[in-house]
Design a protein around this motif. Structure first.
Motif, PDB file in Angstrom:
ATOM      1  N   HIS A   5     116.935  43.274  63.623  1.00 23.38           N
ATOM      2  CA  HIS A   5     116.907  42.310  64.201  1.00 23.38           C
ATOM      3  C   HIS A   5     118.181  41.526  65.333  1.00 23.38           C
ATOM      4  CE1 HIS A   5     113.746  40.177  61.640  1.00 23.38           C
ATOM      5  NE2 HIS A   5     113.737  41.423  60.921  1.00 23.38           N
ATOM      6  N   MET A   6     119.012  41.607  65.137  1.00 24.09           N
ATOM      7  CA  MET A   6     120.177  41.760  66.352  1.00 24.09           C
ATOM      8  C   MET A   6     119.742  41.977  67.269  1.00 24.09           C
ATOM      9  SD  MET A   6     124.008  42.070  65.867  1.00 24.09           S
ATOM     10  CE  MET A   6     124.206  43.965  66.326  1.00 24.09           C
ATOM     11  N   ILE A   7     119.494  43.207  67.034  1.00 25.83           N
ATOM     12  CA  ILE A   7     118.668  44.265  68.780  1.00 25.83           C
ATOM     13  C   ILE A   7     118.115  43.922  69.029  1.00 25.83           C
ATOM     14  CG2 ILE A   7     117.767  47.208  69.201  1.00 25.83           C
ATOM     15  CD1 ILE A   7     120.110  47.270  66.415  1.00 25.83           C
ATOM     16  N   ALA A   8     117.115  43.543  67.905  1.00 29.05           N
ATOM     17  CA  ALA A   8     115.863  42.366  68.351  1.00 29.05           C
ATOM     18  C   ALA A   8     115.578  42.001  69.337  1.00 29.05           C
ATOM     19  CB  ALA A   8     114.359  42.815  67.578  1.00 29.05           C
ATOM     20  N   LYS A   9     116.534  40.876  69.188  1.00 27.06           N
ATOM     21  CA  LYS A   9     117.449  39.117  69.473  1.00 27.06           C
ATOM     22  C   LYS A   9     117.978  39.019  71.257  1.00 27.06           C
ATOM     23  CE  LYS A   9     119.684  35.299  68.722  1.00 27.06           C
ATOM     24  NZ  LYS A   9     120.628  33.961  67.715  1.00 27.06           N
ATOM     25  N   ARG A  10     118.903  40.917  71.085  1.00 22.03           N
ATOM     26  CA  ARG A  10     119.453  40.859  72.350  1.00 22.03           C
ATOM     27  C   ARG A  10     118.291  41.790  73.358  1.00 22.03           C
ATOM     28  NH1 ARG A  10     120.831  41.461  76.952  1.00 22.03           N
ATOM     29  NH2 ARG A  10     122.282  42.191  77.851  1.00 22.03           N
ATOM     30  N   ALA A  11     117.979  42.873  72.750  1.00 26.98           N
ATOM     31  CA  ALA A  11     116.722  42.568  73.400  1.00 26.98           C
ATOM     32  C   ALA A  11     115.634  41.970  74.838  1.00 26.98           C
ATOM     33  CB  ALA A  11     115.214  43.905  72.753  1.00 26.98           C
ATOM     34  N   GLY A  12     115.114  41.114  73.844  1.00 23.75           N
ATOM     35  CA  GLY A  12     114.605  39.819  73.789  1.00 23.75           C
ATOM     36  C   GLY A  12     115.153  38.834  75.396  1.00 23.75           C
ATOM     37  N   LEU A  13     115.996  38.566  75.194  1.00 22.77           N
ATOM     38  CA  LEU A  13     117.290  38.583  76.102  1.00 22.77           C
ATOM     39  C   LEU A  13     116.937  39.178  77.640  1.00 22.77           C
ATOM     40  CD1 LEU A  13     120.550  36.786  74.304  1.00 22.77           C
ATOM     41  CD2 LEU A  13     118.581  36.053  74.593  1.00 22.77           C
ATOM     42  N   ALA A  14     116.336  40.462  77.772  1.00 21.83           N
ATOM     43  CA  ALA A  14     116.771  40.839  78.739  1.00 21.83           C
ATOM     44  C   ALA A  14     115.387  40.807  79.706  1.00 21.83           C
ATOM     45  CB  ALA A  14     116.816  41.970  78.453  1.00 21.83           C
TER      46      ALA A  14
END
Length: 224
Positions: A5-14
């Protein structure tokens, strides 16, 4: 929050306002729940949906609404439905702004393997090759190592390559890499990580674009 989920959240910021975004199977599907407030993106599923919404609650599940990985989804107001041929025409025609993909491996030049494991049965390539060739920007979301602790960011691919096209960004639970003409560049460190700790779990060569302090400061700005 789990690493995935941490990875997915960071991807959302891109993602940027107005992007048409294809979410691959695995960690990428989680990005639907982490689109930042204040921006509007249009999530595309290659089985024929444009306008995918967040993960449904148990009482919202509609068995007729699933993504390409057969997981239940919601749809936003104004969503459209179409056949597979039209969906792939969007991809091959260059109408997908961003594809977020999972991988088996990614090499030090930014090329990925994500569709076949030698010796195991293959149901089909799916849309991975088309998405790599047809998308304007490609982001990889993956755990940094396998369950056995082996690096998934490798010098040379051990699995069949999906496309010769390089990806643009690699996001793991340890940090974020950009891909340029010379290879991988570490641009962010996750909380608790150091450049040395990332190196110890990465088989591929990479450059550090900034000092450790600058990377950490960049990471803090992203999280604000």
């Amino acid at each position: 929050m789990s690493n995935k989920h941490m990875i997915a959240k960071r991807a959302g910021l891109a993602l940027e306002d107005g992007d048409i975004v294809n979410l691959g199977i695995g960690i990428p599907t989680l990005v639907a729940d982490y689109v930042p407030e204040g921006i509007k993106v249009y999530l595309h599923s290659e089985n024929g949906i444009l306008g995918v919404g967040p993960t449904p609650q148990p009482d919202e599940v509609d068995k007729n609404l699933v993504n390409a990985g057969k997981l239940p989804v919601t749809v936003e107001q104004g969503a459209s439905f179409f056949d597979s041929a039209s969906s792939f025409a969007m991809i091959r025609g260059g109408h997908i702004d961003v594809s977020i993909l999972g991988v088996l491996q990614v090499d030090e030049n930014g090329r990925v393997a994500n569709w076949a494991v030698p010796g195991k049965s293959v149901l089909g390539v799916g849309g991975a090759m088309d998405l790599l060739e047809g998308s304007r920007k490609v982001i990889v979301t993956t755990l940094h190592t396998t369950k056995e602790g082996e690096s998934k960011i490798v010098k040379d691919l051990q699995y069949p390559v999906t496309s010769l096209r390089k990806v643009d960004l690699i996001i793991t639970e340890l940090g974020v890499f950009e891909v340029d003409e010379e290879g991988l560049v570490l641009i962010e460190l996750s909380t608790g990580q150091t450049i040395e700790s990332v190196k110890s779990k990465t088989d591929a060569r990479f450059r550090v674009g900034l000092s450790c302090e600058e990377i950490l400061e960049n990471n803090r700005r992203v999280k604000q």
